[in-house]
Design an enzyme around this catalytic site. Structure first.
Site: not given
Ligand SMILES: C[S@@+](CC[C@H](N)C(=O)[O-])C[C@H]1O[C@@H](n2cnc3c(N)ncnc32)[C@H](O)[C@@H]1O
Length: 356
Positions: A222, A224-225, A261, A306
């Site tokens: 999310a 969604g990029g 998850d 990260k």
């Molecule tokens: C940096 S954002 C991702 C942005 C995405 N790559 C984009 O292009 O829009 C990080 C995402 O990792 C998700 N996230 C973190 N821990 C997670 C987990 N254990 N399971 C699923 N999603 C997770 C967060 O909800 C967040 O939406």
């Protein structure tokens, strides 16, 4: 002494860039020392005799470096030049080198101080281009088979002259690809995956490895990029995140959202690509990606690590070792390619792709 190497990097990551060049040069049997200022956006690698410098030119590819955006052998350093006549000393230094160039790039560090030099780089570049062509040291049109001349402004009266070969150097000035965010991209992060695909693979490799009709999983998707970039390349994407996806991602019709998850969800059938941008401890992410590969749930992958800690270069080396050992033990032959992209902040992007 030779004039060393010039390595531009993200401002604030000079210690990582410095640690990496010392390590990589040592692997080539060359000792030197890094010189850098915090937040300057570059590192110089000095203390090389001309034999060591040419050895590094031959053996050390910019592609092997994670934190440097480019790796340029410097052939002249001009200090305290007269601001009223910068042209004469530069023409003299190029003439002393005695090499005809196929292109000229005017550059400055990508940092607060460096950016103030962009106007000068433009105006001086125009004058220099004409001057070099008049005396025959620069081809009339860009020639990608000839070496490229880099003039790097470090100040109004301080500059470096460096050279590169277009086939073994970053194809973008300062190693920064100028990508434009599409108006319907769900997030700026889309640029990260676009840059990773451009930087970590050649055009040929992309067309061999990334094909319409393939299936991909995007962990931490999310808004969604990354999913959107893959969908636009024709892949069917399972997007895993408890957060919502943007309309423009859903609208591609290629993305299925699973609210789950990312550390637990697995596909029913193996997928071609696993991508992961979850904000998590890098060790957890490295272990998760290794599990997917070793258990046969994906064939290749692009993921972010990260790096909020100190000693980031050492951490990356350790994680790489850990992952490659696990793959090796499982008989999986993939190549590790990593880079701190222009669109990466406190992180790097890694691809594990076929060895051939
Ligand atoms: C940096 S954002 C991702 C942005 C995405 N790559 C984009 O292009 O829009 C990080 C995402 O990792 C998700 N996230 C973190 N821990 C997670 C987990 N254990 N399971 C699923 N999603 C997770 C967060 O909800 C967040 O939406």
């Amino acid at each position: 002494m030779a004039a060393g190497l010039y390595l531009p990097c993200r401002a604030g990551f000079e210690p990582e860039c410095a640690a990496e060049i010392v390590d990589q040069a040592a692997r080539c049997g060359v000792a030197g020392y890094p010189k850098t200022d915090r937040d300057s956006g570059f590192v110089r690698f000095l203390g090389l005799d001309s034999g060591s410098q040419s050895l590094l030119e031959k053996r050390l590819s910019w592609r092997a470096l994670i934190f440097a955006r480019q790796c340029l052998p410097v052939f002249a350093e001009l200090l305290e030049i007269d601001p009223k006549d910068r042209l004469t000393p530069v023409l003299a230094a190029v003439a002393a080198r005695g090499q005809r160039f196929g292109d000229l790039w005017m550059e400055h560090p990508d940092a607060d101080e460096g950016r103030t030099l962009s106007g000068l780089a433009r105006s001086f570049g125009n004058a220099l281009r004409g001057g070099l062509r008049r005396v025959g040291w620069l081809s009339a049109n860009t020639d990608l088979n000839a070496p490229r001349l880099h003039v790097i402004l470090l100040g109004g009266t301080h500059l470096l002259l460096a050279h590169s070969h277009p086939a073994d150097s970053s194809p973008w000035p300062q190693g920064i690809p100028r990508l434009r965010l599409a108006h319907d991209a769900p997030s700026r992060s889309a640029l990260k995956l676009e840059e990773a695909l451009l930087t970590l693979m050649s055009e040929q490799e992309r067309s061999r490895w990334l094909k319409p009709g393939q299936r991909a999983v995007d962990l931490g998707a999310a808004p969604g990029g990354w999913s959107w970039v893959l969908a636009r390349a024709g892949l069917q994407v399972s997007a895993i995140d408890n957060g919502p996806l943007a309309e423009s991602a859903i609208g591609t019709g290629m993305i299925k959202h699973h609210r789950a998850d990312g550390f637990r969800w697995r596909p029913e059938h193996p997928v071609d690509w696993l991508v992961c941008d979850m904000v998590e401890q890098p060790k957890r992410v490295a272990e998760l990606i290794s599990d997917w590969l070793v258990q046969g749930d994906c064939r290749r992958t692009i993921f972010n690590l990260k790096l909020p800690m100190k000693k980031r270069y050492a951490e990356v080396c350790q994680l790489r070792e850990l992952m490659m050992q696990r793959l090796h033990d499982a008989g999986i032959e993939l190549r590790w390619r990593a880079r701190q992209l222009y669109h990466d902040r406190e992180e790097i992007t890694v691809a594990l792709v076929p060895a051939d």
